[in-house]
Write a protein that holds these residues in place. Structure first.
Motif, PDB file in Angstrom:
ATOM      1  N   LEU A   1       2.993   9.435  -9.601  1.00 51.26           N
ATOM      2  CA  LEU A   1       3.058   8.785  -8.296  1.00 51.26           C
ATOM      3  C   LEU A   1       1.650   8.354  -7.937  1.00 51.26           C
ATOM      4  O   LEU A   1       0.743   9.183  -7.832  1.00 51.26           O
ATOM      5  CB  LEU A   1       3.603   9.742  -7.235  1.00 51.26           C
ATOM      6  N   TRP A   2       1.469   7.066  -7.779  1.00 52.17           N
ATOM      7  CA  TRP A   2       0.174   6.521  -7.422  1.00 52.17           C
ATOM      8  C   TRP A   2       0.257   5.986  -6.009  1.00 52.17           C
ATOM      9  O   TRP A   2       1.313   5.535  -5.554  1.00 52.17           O
ATOM     10  CB  TRP A   2      -0.222   5.396  -8.369  1.00 52.17           C
ATOM     11  N   SER A   3      -0.861   6.024  -5.321  1.00 61.23           N
ATOM     12  CA  SER A   3      -0.926   5.510  -3.965  1.00 61.23           C
ATOM     13  C   SER A   3      -2.270   4.815  -3.790  1.00 61.23           C
ATOM     14  O   SER A   3      -3.311   5.377  -4.143  1.00 61.23           O
ATOM     15  CB  SER A   3      -0.785   6.665  -2.969  1.00 61.23           C
TER      16      SER A   3
ATOM     17  N   HIS B   1       0.819  -1.212   0.000  1.00 63.43           N
ATOM     18  CA  HIS B   1       0.000   0.000   0.000  1.00 63.43           C
ATOM     19  C   HIS B   1       0.850   1.257   0.000  1.00 63.43           C
ATOM     20  O   HIS B   1       0.393   2.332   0.341  1.00 63.43           O
ATOM     21  CB  HIS B   1      -0.960  -0.014   1.194  1.00 63.43           C
ATOM     22  N   ASN B   2       2.099   1.137  -0.368  1.00 62.07           N
ATOM     23  CA  ASN B   2       2.982   2.293  -0.450  1.00 62.07           C
ATOM     24  C   ASN B   2       2.723   3.071  -1.724  1.00 62.07           C
ATOM     25  O   ASN B   2       2.052   2.618  -2.640  1.00 62.07           O
ATOM     26  CB  ASN B   2       4.453   1.841  -0.456  1.00 62.07           C
ATOM     27  N   THR B   3       3.300   4.242  -1.765  1.00 63.63           N
ATOM     28  CA  THR B   3       3.284   5.007  -3.005  1.00 63.63           C
ATOM     29  C   THR B   3       4.192   4.301  -4.001  1.00 63.63           C
ATOM     30  O   THR B   3       5.251   3.803  -3.642  1.00 63.63           O
ATOM     31  CB  THR B   3       3.789   6.438  -2.737  1.00 63.63           C
TER      32      THR B   3
ATOM     33  N   ASN C   1      -6.718   4.453  -8.867  1.00 66.45           N
ATOM     34  CA  ASN C   1      -5.943   5.525  -9.469  1.00 66.45           C
ATOM     35  C   ASN C   1      -6.633   6.038 -10.730  1.00 66.45           C
ATOM     36  O   ASN C   1      -7.165   5.277 -11.522  1.00 66.45           O
ATOM     37  CB  ASN C   1      -4.532   5.039  -9.801  1.00 66.45           C
TER      38      ASN C   1
ATOM     39  N   THR D   1      11.193   8.272  -1.429  1.00 64.76           N
ATOM     40  CA  THR D   1      10.449   9.504  -1.216  1.00 64.76           C
ATOM     41  C   THR D   1      11.434  10.600  -0.840  1.00 64.76           C
ATOM     42  O   THR D   1      12.582  10.329  -0.477  1.00 64.76           O
ATOM     43  CB  THR D   1       9.413   9.341  -0.082  1.00 64.76           C
TER      44      THR D   1
END
Length: 156
Positions: free
Chosen positions: A120-122, A105-107, A126, A148
């Motif tokens: 950058l998706w998180s 579940h990280n970016t 999306n 990051t």
């Protein structure tokens, strides 16, 4: 080149089976360049060398279709979104199965290989938008782990 021999015929008026032709494969038109780019992307990404990992991804617009493929060792993950409407811009929210893709579940980064754009998706949902007047699809190479700015500052 595609004129029928007569109305309703499957034969072409100038069928190549009856003549020798030379095609200019170095012509600078955008379709030729686009096809060359797609072929280069396919060659450079092991995920696109097989079909065993094909997985369709839910998207909330029926004019868009999305799927993912990954390499045998899981190191290369490609997500493709195609606009099925050749005349109109469409957008939607793409749902990615993060656990199955081993993203967590990280970016993470979605590098769009046709345009070079990076996003950058998180999280699993999306936003995507495709305007067929510029490009009919997105081909994303997913980088599962990115640094990051906070991590970078820690190392300074």
């Amino acid at each position: 080149d595609s004129a029928p021999r007569h109305a309703g015929s499957e034969e072409y008026l100038d069928s190549e089976k009856y003549q020798l032709r030379t095609w200019n494969t170095n012509r600078p038109d955008s379709l030729h360049e686009f096809i060359a780019l797609l072929n280069r992307i396919r060659k450079d990404n092991p995920a696109l060398h097989n079909d065993w990992s094909l997985r369709f991804c839910p998207i909330d617009n029926d004019q868009l279709i999305a799927y993912s493929k990954q390499s045998d060792d899981g190191s290369n993950l490609i997500v493709t979104v195609v606009n099925l409407d050749p005349r109109h811009r469409h957008s939607g929210y793409l749902q990615l199965p993060l656990e199955e893709m081993k993203i967590g579940h990280n970016t993470f980064q979605a590098h769009e290989l046709l345009t070079g754009a990076r996003y950058l998706w998180s999280g699993s949902s999306n936003y995507v938008e495709i305007d067929p007047s510029s490009v009919p699809a997105h081909v994303f190479a997913i980088r599962r782990r990115i640094r990051t700015e906070r991590e970078f500052e820690y190392f300074l």
